[in-house]
Design a protein around this motif. Structure first.
Motif, PDB file in Angstrom:
ATOM      1  N   LEU A  24      41.397  41.708  36.337  1.00 49.77           N
ATOM      2  CA  LEU A  24      41.731  40.696  36.082  1.00 49.77           C
ATOM      3  C   LEU A  24      41.120  39.783  35.037  1.00 49.77           C
ATOM      4  O   LEU A  24      42.716  39.445  33.827  1.00 49.77           O
ATOM      5  CB  LEU A  24      42.509  39.640  37.087  1.00 49.77           C
ATOM      6  N   ARG A  25      40.119  40.022  35.428  1.00 47.28           N
ATOM      7  CA  ARG A  25      39.505  39.035  33.946  1.00 47.28           C
ATOM      8  C   ARG A  25      39.284  40.116  32.772  1.00 47.28           C
ATOM      9  O   ARG A  25      39.608  39.805  31.789  1.00 47.28           O
ATOM     10  CB  ARG A  25      37.716  38.926  33.734  1.00 47.28           C
ATOM     11  N   GLN A  26      39.183  41.422  32.685  1.00 46.84           N
ATOM     12  CA  GLN A  26      40.310  41.831  31.989  1.00 46.84           C
ATOM     13  C   GLN A  26      41.507  41.960  30.678  1.00 46.84           C
ATOM     14  O   GLN A  26      41.364  42.026  29.964  1.00 46.84           O
ATOM     15  CB  GLN A  26      39.642  43.505  31.705  1.00 46.84           C
ATOM     16  N   ALA A  27      41.631  42.000  31.656  1.00 49.76           N
ATOM     17  CA  ALA A  27      43.336  41.812  31.373  1.00 49.76           C
ATOM     18  C   ALA A  27      44.010  40.379  30.998  1.00 49.76           C
ATOM     19  O   ALA A  27      44.565  40.499  29.185  1.00 49.76           O
ATOM     20  CB  ALA A  27      44.591  42.464  32.882  1.00 49.76           C
ATOM     21  N   LEU A  28      42.979  39.622  31.286  1.00 52.14           N
ATOM     22  CA  LEU A  28      43.245  37.952  30.996  1.00 52.14           C
ATOM     23  C   LEU A  28      42.888  38.021  29.234  1.00 52.14           C
ATOM     24  O   LEU A  28      43.090  37.483  28.495  1.00 52.14           O
ATOM     25  CB  LEU A  28      43.015  36.938  31.323  1.00 52.14           C
ATOM     26  N   VAL A  87      44.976  40.270  26.664  1.00 48.49           N
ATOM     27  CA  VAL A  87      46.182  39.206  26.327  1.00 48.49           C
ATOM     28  C   VAL A  87      45.672  38.568  24.888  1.00 48.49           C
ATOM     29  O   VAL A  87      45.822  37.357  24.917  1.00 48.49           O
ATOM     30  CB  VAL A  87      46.853  38.843  27.270  1.00 48.49           C
ATOM     31  N   SER A  88      44.628  37.188  25.884  1.00 53.27           N
ATOM     32  CA  SER A  88      44.520  36.511  24.842  1.00 53.27           C
ATOM     33  C   SER A  88      43.290  36.637  23.572  1.00 53.27           C
ATOM     34  O   SER A  88      43.797  35.149  22.965  1.00 53.27           O
ATOM     35  CB  SER A  88      43.527  35.394  25.871  1.00 53.27           C
ATOM     36  N   GLY A  89      42.408  37.800  23.404  1.00 49.74           N
ATOM     37  CA  GLY A  89      42.750  38.255  22.297  1.00 49.74           C
ATOM     38  C   GLY A  89      41.834  38.040  22.307  1.00 49.74           C
ATOM     39  O   GLY A  89      40.141  38.589  22.058  1.00 49.74           O
ATOM     40  N   GLY A 101      37.212  43.264  46.370  1.00 49.89           N
ATOM     41  CA  GLY A 101      37.976  41.967  45.407  1.00 49.89           C
ATOM     42  C   GLY A 101      37.087  42.201  44.306  1.00 49.89           C
ATOM     43  O   GLY A 101      38.038  41.229  42.995  1.00 49.89           O
ATOM     44  N   SER A 102      35.740  41.982  44.211  1.00 48.82           N
ATOM     45  CA  SER A 102      34.853  42.034  42.454  1.00 48.82           C
ATOM     46  C   SER A 102      35.421  43.143  42.083  1.00 48.82           C
ATOM     47  O   SER A 102      35.824  42.718  40.272  1.00 48.82           O
ATOM     48  CB  SER A 102      33.230  42.867  43.243  1.00 48.82           C
ATOM     49  N   GLN A 103      35.487  44.159  42.550  1.00 47.52           N
ATOM     50  CA  GLN A 103      37.310  45.310  41.123  1.00 47.52           C
ATOM     51  C   GLN A 103      37.746  44.891  41.327  1.00 47.52           C
ATOM     52  O   GLN A 103      38.384  44.893  39.407  1.00 47.52           O
ATOM     53  CB  GLN A 103      36.803  46.966  41.278  1.00 47.52           C
TER      54      GLN A 103
END
Length: 57
Positions: free
Chosen positions: A48-52, A55-57, A41-43
């Motif tokens: 997901l946090r890194q991917a977002l 994308v957002s810059g 879960g933590s990974q």
């Protein structure tokens, strides 16, 4: 003889399905997702946090 054929055709069109089988598949899928989420879960959240963020810059 004709009534037997009519009953067989009527049963053949019954689409009630195998309810206990679908329930088992659903429960096993939910269990598998739960186990994977508990282990990684933590990974997954970090990915997901890194991917977002990428994308957002």
């Amino acid at each position: 003889m004709m009534w037997m054929w009519a009953r067989w055709l009527d049963r053949r069109d019954d689409e009630s399905g195998d309810v206990p089988g679908w329930v088992l598949i659903t429960v096993m899928t939910a269990g598998l997702v739960g186990v994977l989420w508990a282990i990684a879960g933590s990974q997954l959240s970090a990915m997901l946090r890194q991917a977002l963020q990428s994308v957002s810059g």
